[in-house]
Motif scaffolding. Structure first.
Motif, PDB file in Angstrom:
ATOM      1  N   THR A 132      20.093  13.266  33.465  1.00  0.00           N
ATOM      2  CA  THR A 132      19.664  11.498  34.171  1.00  0.00           C
ATOM      3  C   THR A 132      20.545  11.526  35.684  1.00  0.00           C
ATOM      4  O   THR A 132      19.591  11.258  36.351  1.00  0.00           O
ATOM      5  CB  THR A 132      18.821  11.051  32.882  1.00  0.00           C
ATOM      6  OG1 THR A 132      20.371  10.000  33.043  1.00  0.00           O
ATOM      7  CG2 THR A 132      18.128  10.788  32.566  1.00  0.00           C
ATOM      8  N   ILE A 133      21.190  10.937  35.452  1.00  0.00           N
ATOM      9  CA  ILE A 133      22.687  10.955  36.901  1.00  0.00           C
ATOM     10  C   ILE A 133      22.461  12.072  37.000  1.00  0.00           C
ATOM     11  O   ILE A 133      22.023  11.716  38.563  1.00  0.00           O
ATOM     12  CB  ILE A 133      23.750  10.393  35.692  1.00  0.00           C
ATOM     13  CG1 ILE A 133      23.706   9.371  35.157  1.00  0.00           C
ATOM     14  CG2 ILE A 133      24.864  10.282  37.295  1.00  0.00           C
ATOM     15  CD1 ILE A 133      25.043   8.749  34.821  1.00  0.00           C
ATOM     16  N   ARG A 134      22.533  13.152  36.973  1.00  0.00           N
ATOM     17  CA  ARG A 134      22.179  14.338  37.754  1.00  0.00           C
ATOM     18  C   ARG A 134      20.942  14.530  38.371  1.00  0.00           C
ATOM     19  O   ARG A 134      21.222  15.385  39.721  1.00  0.00           O
ATOM     20  CB  ARG A 134      22.243  15.769  37.133  1.00  0.00           C
ATOM     21  CG  ARG A 134      24.184  16.097  36.689  1.00  0.00           C
ATOM     22  CD  ARG A 134      23.961  17.369  36.477  1.00  0.00           C
ATOM     23  NE  ARG A 134      23.350  18.440  37.547  1.00  0.00           N
ATOM     24  CZ  ARG A 134      24.648  19.624  38.132  1.00  0.00           C
ATOM     25  NH1 ARG A 134      26.062  18.892  37.485  1.00  0.00           N
ATOM     26  NH2 ARG A 134      23.908  20.354  38.658  1.00  0.00           N
ATOM     27  N   GLY A 135      19.934  13.628  38.249  1.00  0.00           N
ATOM     28  CA  GLY A 135      18.480  13.377  38.655  1.00  0.00           C
ATOM     29  C   GLY A 135      17.721  14.582  38.050  1.00  0.00           C
ATOM     30  O   GLY A 135      16.124  14.830  37.883  1.00  0.00           O
ATOM     31  N   ALA A 180      27.748  22.609  38.399  1.00  0.00           N
ATOM     32  CA  ALA A 180      28.136  21.560  37.304  1.00  0.00           C
ATOM     33  C   ALA A 180      29.685  22.547  36.955  1.00  0.00           C
ATOM     34  O   ALA A 180      29.821  23.216  36.892  1.00  0.00           O
ATOM     35  CB  ALA A 180      26.977  21.573  35.881  1.00  0.00           C
ATOM     36  N   THR A 234      24.255  20.614  44.808  1.00  0.00           N
ATOM     37  CA  THR A 234      23.050  20.316  43.302  1.00  0.00           C
ATOM     38  C   THR A 234      23.593  22.435  42.502  1.00  0.00           C
ATOM     39  O   THR A 234      22.070  22.073  41.796  1.00  0.00           O
ATOM     40  CB  THR A 234      21.785  21.166  45.030  1.00  0.00           C
ATOM     41  OG1 THR A 234      22.048  22.002  45.724  1.00  0.00           O
ATOM     42  CG2 THR A 234      21.398  19.201  45.767  1.00  0.00           C
ATOM     43  N   TYR A 252      22.375  12.925  27.428  1.00  0.00           N
ATOM     44  CA  TYR A 252      20.985  12.643  28.546  1.00  0.00           C
ATOM     45  C   TYR A 252      21.714  12.219  29.607  1.00  0.00           C
ATOM     46  O   TYR A 252      20.530  12.827  30.474  1.00  0.00           O
ATOM     47  CB  TYR A 252      20.268  11.450  27.037  1.00  0.00           C
ATOM     48  CG  TYR A 252      19.585  10.920  27.402  1.00  0.00           C
ATOM     49  CD1 TYR A 252      17.715  11.993  27.931  1.00  0.00           C
ATOM     50  CD2 TYR A 252      19.378   9.611  28.302  1.00  0.00           C
ATOM     51  CE1 TYR A 252      16.913  11.471  28.361  1.00  0.00           C
ATOM     52  CE2 TYR A 252      18.071   9.327  28.180  1.00  0.00           C
ATOM     53  CZ  TYR A 252      17.041  10.532  29.049  1.00  0.00           C
ATOM     54  OH  TYR A 252      16.005   9.486  29.071  1.00  0.00           O
ATOM     55  N   LEU A 253      22.382  11.066  29.745  1.00  0.00           N
ATOM     56  CA  LEU A 253      22.572  10.345  30.839  1.00  0.00           C
ATOM     57  C   LEU A 253      23.606  10.948  31.556  1.00  0.00           C
ATOM     58  O   LEU A 253      23.080  11.026  32.899  1.00  0.00           O
ATOM     59  CB  LEU A 253      23.671   9.110  30.167  1.00  0.00           C
ATOM     60  CG  LEU A 253      22.985   7.880  29.714  1.00  0.00           C
ATOM     61  CD1 LEU A 253      24.079   6.705  29.364  1.00  0.00           C
ATOM     62  CD2 LEU A 253      21.893   7.102  30.533  1.00  0.00           C
ATOM     63  N   TYR A 254      24.086  11.942  31.173  1.00  0.00           N
ATOM     64  CA  TYR A 254      24.550  12.687  32.203  1.00  0.00           C
ATOM     65  C   TYR A 254      23.858  13.796  32.918  1.00  0.00           C
ATOM     66  O   TYR A 254      23.680  13.844  34.743  1.00  0.00           O
ATOM     67  CB  TYR A 254      25.975  14.268  32.123  1.00  0.00           C
ATOM     68  CG  TYR A 254      26.100  14.965  32.936  1.00  0.00           C
ATOM     69  CD1 TYR A 254      27.652  14.578  34.134  1.00  0.00           C
ATOM     70  CD2 TYR A 254      25.806  16.108  32.463  1.00  0.00           C
ATOM     71  CE1 TYR A 254      27.122  15.726  34.801  1.00  0.00           C
ATOM     72  CE2 TYR A 254      25.650  16.873  33.286  1.00  0.00           C
ATOM     73  CZ  TYR A 254      27.271  16.640  34.496  1.00  0.00           C
ATOM     74  OH  TYR A 254      27.404  18.203  35.366  1.00  0.00           O
ATOM     75  N   ASP A 267      14.871  15.047  35.129  1.00  0.00           N
ATOM     76  CA  ASP A 267      13.802  14.275  34.773  1.00  0.00           C
ATOM     77  C   ASP A 267      13.607  14.053  33.652  1.00  0.00           C
ATOM     78  O   ASP A 267      14.915  14.689  32.666  1.00  0.00           O
ATOM     79  CB  ASP A 267      12.403  15.113  34.309  1.00  0.00           C
ATOM     80  CG  ASP A 267      10.758  14.229  33.758  1.00  0.00           C
ATOM     81  OD1 ASP A 267      10.041  13.573  34.786  1.00  0.00           O
ATOM     82  OD2 ASP A 267      10.517  14.845  32.886  1.00  0.00           O
TER      83      ASP A 267
END
Lengths: 248, 312
Positions: free
Chosen positions: B107-110, B84, B81, B103-105, B112
């Protein structure tokens, strides 16, 4: 990670690997259909149309089974060549979320292919709610075990080319040799027991029953479902135990 | 306050086809938070192995390593957590555009989605990628792809960043943009563990450094501390007129293209410079560089597998 975050991660992975490539690499969609339609064409022509519905059932199974081999190839490539798996390992995303996200992405990517077979089924066989539910249930389970198998194999290969060998063998052993595209009675009785070793045989039996190609007594149906579910659970457990997330 | 990364007697041995290769041998490192810590060393020195173990991608053979006080083997979930990583030789997914990649990386990490959008826009501006944000990464140069990978992790909310040769393949201008972004990241209180072959980069960014060779730490400290340990802290390059025999009384002499390189203490260095100038030779005088020390230490280690302080 909370459950909400896990779900978001899973859906974003599925979007990334399932929806985005449809936009940027639409030609690949045709490759999903190539093998299943080729077999359908061959079986239908060779049988003078008699095995058309068997071919459609087989096409559905092979399309979903191909998800596993696609997953295996994609994940090997992302792990070994792009190091994308290492990027995700070093993040809060857990292995089951990663695998489920990619498995869902492959399912999304195969939807156009499945739609072709569903249309062919609707044109050529009586459409009932029970048949529809059976198709959905069977394909869902095949998706589960092919994905588990694909991920497990992907984690063991250092070179993506090695995965091509195994994905071909897996396809051969699970979709071409078992009676997925043809009735089991076409196999000589002496060798028929071999067909029962493949879980896809039971998937095909259930689809063939749903298509009205054979009558499936309740007891046989329960056995088919039982074997299919047991095989899937076994493969998922093996994937959970054996698949490598952190390299040893 | 816990250390960002702490390794104790960390060892890793790879075994392939019955043959064992020691990649790390009893490495002790204490990496403080809020700084860039550089790992330098030649290929195969153990840098990537160390980073991969710290980033929870690889299991050690023995020893322990913790991130922000959490053991990477027993508290893996907690560690992940906070971290990276940009792995060595990693490449972005080729079917995404630059904006989607970052952006996807996130959001995939969680993260917002609104926060991810804001951070994506900021990092693309910061790293000079805004003009190619809608370009497929497959259509970018190798350097731009590498920058996009770095952008991903710098935009994350991870507190400890593992960057394994993040600027390989970048042109000098792009490297400096990445340096600036890394400096800004540590300004936010984050820690960067950086491996690099570029010693100027290690020196420019790192508050502390470790030089790995043969899986062991040969030198450790701030760049200034490392220089202080050098017994001959000045380098003089002399070309023309003076020969090796003329130079040897002043320090350690080695041949370089078009002349000689002499490592010397302060007083002999001044004397030699004055002598060279009086004889009409071309001369340049300055402190030893990290590269000088690196070559001395690694060169000696290769020759005799003998660890120790630089004696340039």
């Amino acid at each position: 990670m909370s459950e909400r975050h896990r779900l978001r991660s899973l859906l974003r992975l599925a979007y990334m690997n399932g929806v985005v490539p449809m936009r940027t690499q639409p030609l690949y969609l045709l490759s999903v259909l190539a093998s299943p339609l080729s077999f359908l064409f061959f079986v239908t022509i060779a049988s003078g149309g008699v095995l058309l519905l068997y071919g459609i059932a087989g096409g559905m199974v092979l399309t979903v089974l191909s998800i596993g081999t696609s997953l295996q190839t994609d994940m090997s490539h992302y792990r070994s060549d792009l190091k994308f798996q290492d990027v995700i390992v070093a993040s809060p995303v857990e292995a089951p979320i990663y695998v489920a996200g990619f498995a869902l992405s492959e399912l999304i990517y195969s939807i156009p292919g499945l739609a072709v077979f569903i249309v062919l089924w609707a044109i050529n066989a009586p459409v009932t709610l029970m048949a529809g539910l059976t198709i959905v249930g069977v394909l869902f389970i095949v998706w589960g075990f092919s994905s588990a198998l694909g991920f497990t194999l992907a984690t063991y290969f250092a070179d993506v080319r090695e995965t091509f060998v195994f994905s071909s063998l897996v396809s051969l052993g699970l979709s071409v040799l078992p009676p997925v595209y043809y009735p089991i009675t076409s196999i000589p009785a002496t060798f028929r027991w071999l067909a029962y070793l493949s879980p896809t045989t039971y998937a095909a039996f259930l689809l063939q029953g749903a298509f009205g190609l054979k009558s499936v007594p309740l007891s046989d149906g329960l056995v088919d479902w039982g074997v299919l579910i047991a095989a899937s659970v076994a493969l998922l457990v093996i994937a959970g135990l054996k698949a490598r997330w952190r390299d040893p | 306050m816990p250390l960002a990364v702490e390794a104790r007697a960390l060892s890793k041995t790879y075994t392939h086809s019955g043959k064992s290769t020691v990649a790390l041998a009893n490495v002790d490192l204490a990496i403080p938070t809020g700084r860039v810590y550089g790992l330098i060393g030649r290929n195969g020195a153990g840098k990537t192995t160390f980073v991969r173990i710290g980033a929870t991608q690889l299991a050690p053979t023995s020893g322990t390593i913790s991130v922000l006080g959490h053991d990477v083997m027993t508290e893996t979930r907690e560690v992940r957590t906070h971290i990276a990583a940009v792995p060595q030789e990693s490449r972005p997914l080729y079917f995404l555009n630059v904006d989607e990649l970052v952006y996807l990386y996130l959001t995939i990490r969680g993260m917002d989605p609104r926060d991810a959008r804001r951070r994506t826009n900021a990092i693309l501006d910061e790293l000079g990628l805004a003009s190619v944000r809608k370009s497929l990464v497959n259509h970018l140069s190798g350097g731009m792809r590498r920058r996009a990978m770095v952008a991903m992790v710098l935009a994350s909310d991870a507190e400890v960043l593992f960057l394994d040769e993040p600027t390989t393949g970048l042109d000098p201008l792009a490297r400096r943009e990445v340096w600036a972004a890394i400096r800004r990241a540590i300004g936010d209180g984050r820690t960067v563990l950086l491996t690099t072959h570029y010693l100027d980069e290690a020196e420019a960014l790192s508050s502390r450094l470790a030089l790995l060779e043969g899986g062991q730490v040969r030198l450790e400290g701030s760049p200034a501390e490392i220089r202080d340990r050098v017994r001959q802290p000045y380098r003089i390059v002399v070309s023309g007129v003076l020969g090796r025999a003329d130079l040897e009384p002043y320090g350690t002499v080695s041949s370089v293209e078009g002349g000689y390189l002499v490592f010397a203490k302060e007083s002999p260095a001044r004397e030699l410079a004055q002598l060279a100038l009086s004889k009409g030779a071309k001369v340049s005088l300055g402190p030893v560089t990290l590269e000088d020390i690196f070559l001395q230490v690694v060169g000696r280690a290769i020759d005799s597998d003998d660890a120790g302080e630089a004696e340039a």
